[in-house]
Design an enzyme around this catalytic site. Structure first.
Site, PDB file in Angstrom:
ATOM      1  N   ASP A 219       0.842  -1.200   0.000  1.00 17.25           N
ATOM      2  CA  ASP A 219       0.000   0.000   0.000  1.00 17.25           C
ATOM      3  C   ASP A 219       0.883   1.258   0.000  1.00 17.25           C
ATOM      4  O   ASP A 219       1.889   1.313   0.721  1.00 17.25           O
ATOM      5  CB  ASP A 219      -0.851  -0.063   1.285  1.00 17.25           C
ATOM      6  CG  ASP A 219      -1.918   1.005   1.352  1.00 17.25           C
ATOM      7  OD1 ASP A 219      -2.411   1.442   0.298  1.00 17.25           O
ATOM      8  OD2 ASP A 219      -2.274   1.400   2.489  1.00 17.25           O
ATOM      9  N   HIS A 220       0.501   2.261  -0.779  1.00 18.48           N
ATOM     10  CA  HIS A 220       1.210   3.555  -0.802  1.00 18.48           C
ATOM     11  C   HIS A 220       2.722   3.437  -0.946  1.00 18.48           C
ATOM     12  O   HIS A 220       3.475   4.018  -0.153  1.00 18.48           O
ATOM     13  CB  HIS A 220       0.903   4.377   0.462  1.00 18.48           C
ATOM     14  CG  HIS A 220      -0.481   4.930   0.473  1.00 18.48           C
ATOM     15  ND1 HIS A 220      -0.860   5.988  -0.318  1.00 18.48           N
ATOM     16  CD2 HIS A 220      -1.576   4.561   1.171  1.00 18.48           C
ATOM     17  CE1 HIS A 220      -2.138   6.243  -0.098  1.00 18.48           C
ATOM     18  NE2 HIS A 220      -2.603   5.389   0.787  1.00 18.48           N
TER      19      HIS A 220
ATOM     20  N   GLY B 274     -11.144   4.540   4.662  1.00 19.49           N
ATOM     21  CA  GLY B 274     -12.454   3.914   4.835  1.00 19.49           C
ATOM     22  C   GLY B 274     -12.954   3.884   6.276  1.00 19.49           C
ATOM     23  O   GLY B 274     -14.128   3.652   6.519  1.00 19.49           O
TER      24      GLY B 274
END
Ligand SMILES: [Zn+2]
Length: 288
Positions: free
Chosen positions: A83-84, A216
């Site tokens: 992620d990222h 989220g």
């Protein structure tokens, strides 16, 4: 079993659901997520973000092999996702460990530069046969870029992803899915989230690829349903899972043994993840 994003997106598109992507920085996170996914018989995504390393919380070279092993042993399809990622050397480290998916985040770069760097990242993904997510638009909250970690809690519309730019970006780069900015915030919300659902729909229609929602945590179940109906197929969720574990440990403590505290935290996180997943996959009809 190990899967990549395209495999789980196929399921998500058929069922019009979103797949939860959960960041993991310890073994209890992995257990909580996989137990919930297997209980619901739904695919899931285990993610490791480069920021965890910057904060001295967990290390890719230690967490990565455990994530891959646990994904292989799971009874449901599990994507192991970086992620990222902000630099390609770091991303390649994850791919060498067996990650099946990656995100290149060039959203802090000027647009043309982001396109160029994302094209390079796509070539890297192809070399390893993995799926790739990229991002345009700016999100409020905590962000890691080449200058380090920055924090900006205010979300305003000028930061949102432009649909015409998103279309151009996906055409030029060929990414499998797109992380976009439409009102969510990384980390905790300090004000009610105010999401632009029409923009999600436009982004989905213009790009033709699954839209990824970052930030989220803290979004209402009603709003999750709306973004999913408008084309979101992957929801990144971390903060509230981790908080559920922390809250349970604080409430039920004090403990003498760390392993007792860890178990209480793990069970609380599994419940939180299950509740989020039920919403993402439309299995929460009878649950408040
Ligand atoms: Zn994110």
């Amino acid at each position: 079993m190990l899967a990549d994003l395209n495999e789980v997106f196929q399921i998500a598109n058929e069922k019009k659901i979103a797949i939860g992507a959960f960041n993991v920085v310890n073994f209890e996170h992995i257990q909580a997520i996989l137990e919930a996914a297997e209980k619901l018989n739904m695919p899931t995504i285990l993610a490791f973000a480069q920021t965890h390393e910057e904060n001295d919380i967990a290390y890719l070279e230690e967490m990565g092999p455990v994530m891959v092993l646990m994904a292989k042993r799971a009874k449901v399809p599990v994507v192991v996702h970086l992620d990222h990622g902000v630099d390609l050397d770091y991303i390649e480290k994850a791919l060498k460990l067996g990650f099946t998916s990656m995100m290149f985040d060039g959203s802090s770069l000027p647009y043309e530069e982001n396109v160029k760097m994302t094209q390079k990242a796509v070539a890297l993904a192809k070399k390893y046969g993995v799926t790739i997510e990229a991002e345009i638009g700016k999100m409020a909250g905590i962000t890691l870029n080449n200058e380090g970690i920055t924090e900006n809690r205010k979300s305003d519309r000028s930061m949102y992803t432009d649909p015409a730019e998103a279309k151009d970006f996906v055409e030029k780069t060929g990414v499998d899915c797109l992380a976009a900015s439409f009102g969510t915030v990384h980390g905790e919300y300090f004000a009610e989230p105010n999401l632009d659902f029409a923009l999600v729909k436009e982004l989905s229609e213009q790009t033709g690829v699954p839209i990824v929602m970052h930030g989220g945590s803290g979004v209402s179940h009603e709003d999750y349903k709306k973004v999913i109906a408008n084309g979101v197929r992957k929801i990144n969720y971390y903060t509230y899972m981790d908080k559920a574990g922390g809250d349970a440990v604080s409430k039920q403590g004090p403990y003498k043994m760390f392993s007792d505290a860890a178990k209480v935290g793990r069970i609380a996180m599994e419940k939180d993840v299950e509740s989020a997943m039920r919403c993402f996959v439309n299995m929460d009809e009878n649950i408040k």
